[in-house]
Scaffold this active site. Structure first.
Site, PDB file in Angstrom:
ATOM      1  N   GLY A  33       0.836  -1.199   0.000  1.00  0.00           N
ATOM      2  CA  GLY A  33       0.000   0.000   0.000  1.00  0.00           C
ATOM      3  C   GLY A  33       0.863   1.237   0.000  1.00  0.00           C
ATOM      4  O   GLY A  33       2.062   1.171  -0.248  1.00  0.00           O
ATOM      5  N   ASN A  34       0.254   2.378   0.249  1.00  0.00           N
ATOM      6  CA  ASN A  34       1.032   3.619   0.356  1.00  0.00           C
ATOM      7  C   ASN A  34       0.327   4.557   1.325  1.00  0.00           C
ATOM      8  O   ASN A  34      -0.773   4.258   1.796  1.00  0.00           O
ATOM      9  CB  ASN A  34       1.233   4.254  -1.023  1.00  0.00           C
ATOM     10  CG  ASN A  34      -0.074   4.646  -1.673  1.00  0.00           C
ATOM     11  OD1 ASN A  34      -0.764   5.547  -1.232  1.00  0.00           O
ATOM     12  ND2 ASN A  34      -0.431   3.928  -2.731  1.00  0.00           N
TER      13      ASN A  34
END
Ligand code: CTP
Ligand code: CA
Length: 229
Positions: A33-34
């Site tokens: 993810g980020n």
């Protein structure tokens, strides 16, 4: 809160905004993810709605509530987002890619949860590149006359300043407008303030904006209206 009555200068326009960070699965319980929270994208959707547009939000992982009156399509991975944006772009007058799309995804999603191998070699996650949604939508317009807006989170480095990188990206992506954001030192993510420079497709500066993500959102819509005039 102060209720502002906005000019309805986006009335009659259909807009689609992507927001949040995509999630790229590794195994049934893990993902890449980020740190995007989706706030700038939500503010863009809210601002367009306040100004009379019909708004669809294509939301990957977001940390904030979506205001009433906005239609939401929830997605998870970059490829899901690509499909949702492709559909929405067929009828939209304006497309804004504010999402943080993962550049890469694990090549294979492992079917069962990856186990620790006692003392053995740690697993290797092989990555492949995701489709570039913005470049695809910009280079293959789904609708004539459509305005396409991208975002660029940049840091300055030995190769050039934030603006140098953003200018090159504006030319490469083919979007009508590129909103460049200085993210040096982890600024911007999760914060309510933002500072941006808005470039056209040649990389020329058409506006800059500083302040709340809501103020930046309104500046982006102002630039969209000028670009369409
Ligand atoms: N974007 C996209 N699809 C991708 C990657 C990015 O649509 N697979 C969009 C983002 O939503 C943003 C713009 O492209 O509007 C720029 O994203 P950015 O990450 O800054 O650019 P990249 O082309 O991915 O280049 P890099 O990360 O190497 O700087
Ligand atoms: Ca990227």
């Amino acid at each position: 809160a102060l209720a502002l009555v906005r000019p309805q200068d986006l009335a009659g326009l259909e807009v689609v905004v992507s927001a949040g960070g995509t999630i790229e699965p590794i195994d049934p319980v893990r993902f890449l993810g980020n740190s995007s929270t989706g706030r700038q994208g939500i503010e863009l959707a809210r601002a367009a709605h306040e100004r009379g547009a019909r708004v669809r939000l294509v939301a990957a992982s977001i940390d904030v509530d979506v205001p009433a009156g906005i239609e939401v399509t929830r997605v998870s991975s970059a490829r899901d987002m690509h499909a949702a944006m492709d559909t929405a772009a067929r009828t939209a007058d304006v497309v804004v890619m504010a999402a943080a799309v993962a550049d890469f995804r694990p090549k294979n999603v492992v079917r069962d949860k990856i186990k620790k191998t006692d003392g053995g070699e740690p697993p290797v996650v092989r990555l492949v590149e995701n489709p570039d949604i913005l470049a695809d939508l910009a280079h293959q317009r789904r609708r004539p006359g459509q305005t396409i807006v991208g975002f660029a989170a940049e840091t300055g480095d030995a190769e050039g300043t934030v603006l140098d990188h953003a200018r090159a990206k504006a030319r490469r992506k083919g979007a009508d407008l590129l909103v460049a954001n200085d993210v040096s030192g982890g600024r911007t993510f999760g914060s309510s303030d933002n500072s941006v420079t808005i470039l056209d497709r040649d990389g020329s500066t058409v506006a800059s904006a500083d302040g709340s993500k809501a103020a930046v959102a309104h500046a982006v819509w102002d630039a969209v209206l000028r670009a369409r005039a």
